[in-house]
Design an enzyme around this catalytic site. Structure first.
Site, mmCIF file in Angstrom:
data_model
loop_
_atom_site.group_PDB
_atom_site.id
_atom_site.type_symbol
_atom_site.label_atom_id
_atom_site.label_comp_id
_atom_site.label_asym_id
_atom_site.label_seq_id
_atom_site.Cartn_x
_atom_site.Cartn_y
_atom_site.Cartn_z
ATOM 1 N N CYS A 51 3.309 0.297 1.672
ATOM 2 C CA CYS A 51 4.357 -0.693 1.376
ATOM 3 C C CYS A 51 4.613 -0.654 -0.130
ATOM 4 C CB CYS A 51 3.976 -2.088 1.869
ATOM 5 S SG CYS A 51 2.454 -2.728 1.176
ATOM 6 N N CYS B 67 -7.056 2.485 8.345
ATOM 7 C CA CYS B 67 -7.085 1.336 7.418
ATOM 8 C C CYS B 67 -6.406 0.193 8.158
ATOM 9 C CB CYS B 67 -6.305 1.683 6.154
ATOM 10 S SG CYS B 67 -7.065 2.994 5.175
ATOM 11 N N ALA B 68 -7.141 -0.483 9.006
ATOM 12 C CA ALA B 68 -6.495 -1.274 10.065
ATOM 13 C C ALA B 68 -6.300 -2.752 9.774
ATOM 14 C CB ALA B 68 -7.279 -1.116 11.358
ATOM 15 N N GLY C 235 -2.187 -5.651 12.128
ATOM 16 C CA GLY C 235 -0.795 -5.729 12.602
ATOM 17 C C GLY C 235 -0.379 -4.457 13.336
HETATM 18 C C1 LIG Z 1 -2.139 -1.820 3.780
HETATM 19 S S1 LIG Z 1 -3.638 -2.502 4.353
HETATM 20 C C2 LIG Z 1 -3.581 -2.104 6.069
HETATM 21 C C3 LIG Z 1 -2.681 -2.976 6.888
HETATM 22 C C4 LIG Z 1 -2.870 -2.782 8.388
HETATM 23 N N1 LIG Z 1 -2.694 -1.392 8.777
HETATM 24 C C5 LIG Z 1 -1.949 -3.635 9.228
HETATM 25 O O1 LIG Z 1 -0.948 -3.140 9.737
HETATM 26 O O2 LIG Z 1 -2.232 -4.835 9.397
HETATM 27 C C6 LIG Z 1 -4.836 -1.370 3.752
HETATM 28 C C7 LIG Z 1 -6.265 -1.605 4.253
HETATM 29 O O3 LIG Z 1 -7.036 -0.463 3.884
HETATM 30 C C8 LIG Z 1 -8.378 -0.874 3.782
HETATM 31 N N2 LIG Z 1 -9.116 0.225 3.125
HETATM 32 C C9 LIG Z 1 -9.109 0.571 1.829
HETATM 33 N N3 LIG Z 1 -9.916 1.647 1.635
HETATM 34 C C10 LIG Z 1 -10.435 1.986 2.849
HETATM 35 C C11 LIG Z 1 -11.331 2.996 3.298
HETATM 36 N N4 LIG Z 1 -11.847 3.878 2.448
HETATM 37 N N5 LIG Z 1 -11.649 3.036 4.603
HETATM 38 C C12 LIG Z 1 -11.124 2.133 5.484
HETATM 39 N N6 LIG Z 1 -10.278 1.150 5.104
HETATM 40 C C13 LIG Z 1 -9.922 1.080 3.808
HETATM 41 C C14 LIG Z 1 -8.262 -2.183 3.018
HETATM 42 O O4 LIG Z 1 -9.424 -2.981 3.195
HETATM 43 C C15 LIG Z 1 -7.008 -2.797 3.657
HETATM 44 O O5 LIG Z 1 -7.362 -3.693 4.678
#
Ligand SMILES: C[S@@+](CC[C@H](N)C(=O)[O-])C[C@H]1O[C@@H](n2cnc3c(N)ncnc32)[C@H](O)[C@@H]1O
Length: 214
Positions: free
Chosen positions: A155, A27-28, A32
Site C-alpha cells: 500500500c 504476511c497475513a 483481511g
Molecule cells: C501490510 S501488512 C499485511 C496486511 C494483511 N495481508 C491483510 O490483508 O490484512 C504487513 C504484515 O507483514 C508482517 N511481517 C513483516 N515482516 C514479516 C516477516 N518477516 N514474516 C512474516 N510477516 C512479516 C507485519 O507484522 C504485518 O502484519
C-alpha cells in the site's frame, strides 16, 4: 465479510488462485486478505503467517468471525506466528501453487486515511523496509511450484518499494517472469501496476504478478 479498501481487495483478483489451490499468505495480519481469499474459495489450503505474535489473534478473529477458520476441512486453514524469511523453521517442504506477499511497507498509499504517516516516516525506515521486502521475496520464491504465481503487493506509492523492488528481483531471479495485469489495477509501473491515493475512490496500492517458469 472482512472489510478492506477496494484496492486491497483487488489483490485477490490479481493473485487469481486456482480453485482448491495451496496458498501461502506470507504476511497475513490482520487477516483481511486471508479472509477474502477464503471467502472467494473456501476449499483453498491456506497457510497464513505473520511474524508479529501480537497481531496473530486478529487473523484468527477475522477468520472466525466470518466462519472461515472452521470452513477449512481437515485443518486446511492454518494460522501461525512465523518469520516468512526463515522457511527452514516452518515450511513442510510441499510447494505452494500461489503466494500472496502483501509486504510491510511505508503505507504512503493510505495517507488520505492516515495523514500522520507522512510526519513519522524517515529515510532510514524506508531503506529498512526496502531491504525487508527484498528478503521476503527471495525467501518465499523457492517455495512456489514451477508455473505458480506470486503476487507482490504494497500500500505504498514509492517506486523503491514497488517498481524498482520488482525490477531488481526479476534481474536477480532467472525463474521469475512478469505476468502483466490489466489497466483496472492502475497505471503501468515497471512490471506492475500502481494506483495513486484517491484514484477510483480507493487507496494507493501497487501490484506485481510474478510467474515461476516451468
Ligand atoms: C501490510 S501488512 C499485511 C496486511 C494483511 N495481508 C491483510 O490483508 O490484512 C504487513 C504484515 O507483514 C508482517 N511481517 C513483516 N515482516 C514479516 C516477516 N518477516 N514474516 C512474516 N510477516 C512479516 C507485519 O507484522 C504485518 O502484519
Amino acid at each position: 465479510m472482512a472489510v478492506q479498501d477496494g484496492s486491497a481487495q483487488q489483490a485477490l483478483e490479481a493473485l487469481a488462485a486456482e480453485p482448491g489451490a495451496r496458498v501461502l499468505d506470507a504476511c497475513a495480519a490482520p487477516g483481511g486478505k486471508a479472509a477474502h481469499l477464503l471467502e472467494r474459495d473456501p476449499a483453498l489450503e491456506l497457510l497464513a503467517l505473520d511474524v508479529d505474535p501480537r497481531r496473530l489473534p486478529r487473523i484468527e478473529d477475522n477468520l472466525r468471525r466470518s466462519g472461515l477458520l472452521e470452513a477449512g476441512p481437515n485443518g486446511r486453514v492454518q494460522v501461525r506466528v512465523a518469520d516468512a524469511t526463515m522457511p527452514a523453521l516452518w515450511w513442510d517442504g510441499f510447494s505452494f501453487d500461489a503466494i500472496m506477499l502483501d509486504a510491510p511497507c511505508s503505507a504512503t498509499g493510505v495517507v488520505r486515511r492516515q495523514p500522520d504517516i507522512l510526519l513519522h516516516r524517515r529515510e532510514e525506515d524506508l531503506s529498512a523496509l526496502v531491504h525487508a521486502q527484498a528478503r521476503l521475496l527471495d525467501a518465499v520464491w523457492p517455495l512456489l511450484r514451477p508455473g505458480g504465481v506470486l503476487l507482490y503487493a504494497t500500500c505504498s506509492i514509492l517506486p523503491e518499494e514497488n517498481a524498482a523492488q520488482v525490477e531488481a528481483f526479476l534481474a536477480r531471479t532467472a525463474s521469475a517472469l512478469a505476468s502483466p495485469l490489466p489497466e483496472a489495477f492502475g497505471h503501468a509501473a515497471g512490471a506492475g501496476r500502481q494506483r495513486l491515493p484517491g484514484e477510483d475512490g480507493m487507496d494507493g496500492f501497487f501490484y506485481a504478478r510474478l510467474r515461476k517458469s516451468d
